[in-house]
Design an enzyme around this catalytic site. Structure first.
Site, PDB file in Angstrom:
ATOM      1  CG  ASP A  76     -39.284  60.209  15.044  1.00 20.14           C
ATOM      2  OD1 ASP A  76     -38.275  60.077  15.760  1.00 20.14           O
ATOM      3  OD2 ASP A  76     -40.011  61.221  15.067  1.00 20.14           O
ATOM      4  CB  SER A  84     -19.671  62.897  22.369  1.00 21.82           C
ATOM      5  OG  SER A  84     -18.895  64.063  22.255  1.00 21.82           O
ATOM      6  CE1 TYR A 113     -24.035  65.520  20.468  1.00 18.11           C
ATOM      7  CE2 TYR A 113     -21.938  66.305  21.314  1.00 18.11           C
ATOM      8  CZ  TYR A 113     -22.664  65.382  20.591  1.00 18.11           C
ATOM      9  OH  TYR A 113     -22.038  64.324  19.986  1.00 18.11           O
ATOM     10  CE  LYS A 141     -24.095  62.192  21.527  1.00 16.42           C
ATOM     11  NZ  LYS A 141     -24.580  60.928  20.921  1.00 16.42           N
TER      12      LYS A 141
END
Length: 248
Positions: free
Chosen positions: A49, A127, A140, A144
């Site tokens: 993990d 992204s 998100y 990012k």
């Protein structure tokens, strides 16, 4: 000498393609992913993990014992959360930040001695959401932006060690990515042409080979990069109009 490449999130869509494309390029690959995601019987994988510092340290110790070196670390693992501000609880925001940002930080710290020895390269899968606002994904986008900011700050710090950083900003990827459960009625808005996982992987392999520091994957990513720099307000208006009009 054959380069050794470690890829996080290696069992996922982009990760699996990265494993394939780096192997085809003549590299030795090591994939990191959760125990339940690693393909059984594939000894290229190291189960861990990435948000657990001790598990990551053990994984990189095993990698060093097995291969003796590390030339490229690809921080690919990530999860998304689709929905507005109140569609997810605070725990979800923490989880998305933990996987996308803290996981990359932990893996980079664990890989640092080996990358220093090889004067290697770190690849960071960010992204369009890592450099510009994108409607309908605040958790998100925040994660990012955080990981982009971290490695932008680390680039000059790591340069004296001989370590380079490649930032990768793909546009929307066909099929999306692993995400937390969506709230009822929430859909995934996209705009422009999507890119495939394989297209992202192929371009990353070429970018590493060419020593590139920045990679924008897809026409939408390139347009967003320049539009956001030339006119942030104009980009925001266009993005909101197009995403609201392209919600499936």
């Amino acid at each position: 000498m054959t380069q050794v490449v470690a890829i996080t999130g290696a069992a996922g869509g982009i990760g699996a393609r990265l494993m394939q494309r780096f192997t085809e390029a003549g590299c030795t690959v090591a994939g990191l992913d959760l125990p339940g995601a690693c393909p059984p019987g594939d000894d290229r994988f190291l189960a861990c993990d990435i948000t657990d510092e001790e598990q990551v340290k053990e994984a990189f110790d095993r990698l060093a014992a097995r291969h003796g070196r590390l030339d490229v670390l690809v921080n690919n693992a990530g999860i998304s959360a689709i929905g507005g501000l109140l569609d997810h609880d605070v725990a979800t925001y923490r989880r998305v930040l933990e996987v996308n940002y803290v996981g990359s930080l932990i893996c980079t710290r664990a890989a640092l001695p080996a990358l220093t020895a090889s004067r290697g390269r770190i690849v960071v899968l960010s992204s369009v959401a890592g450099f510009a606002p994108v409607l309908g994904r605040p958790a998100y986008v925040a994660a990012k932006h955080a990981v982009t900011g971290l490695f932008t700050a680390l680039r000059p710090e790591l340069a004296p060690r001989g370590i380079s950083v490649t930032m990768v900003h793909p546009t929307f990827v066909t099929g999306g990515m692993t995400e937390v459960p969506r709230a009822a009625g929430v859909s995934r808005p996209v705009t422009g042409s999507e890119v495939t996982s394989d297209q992202v992987a192929r371009e990353i392999v070429r970018a590493v080979s060419g020593g590139r520091d920045l990679l924008l994957v897809g026409r939408t990513a390139r347009l967003a990069w320049w539009a956001n720099r030339i006119s942030p307000r104009g980009y925001l208006r266009l993005m909101v109009r197009r995403l609201r009009g392209n919600t499936p």
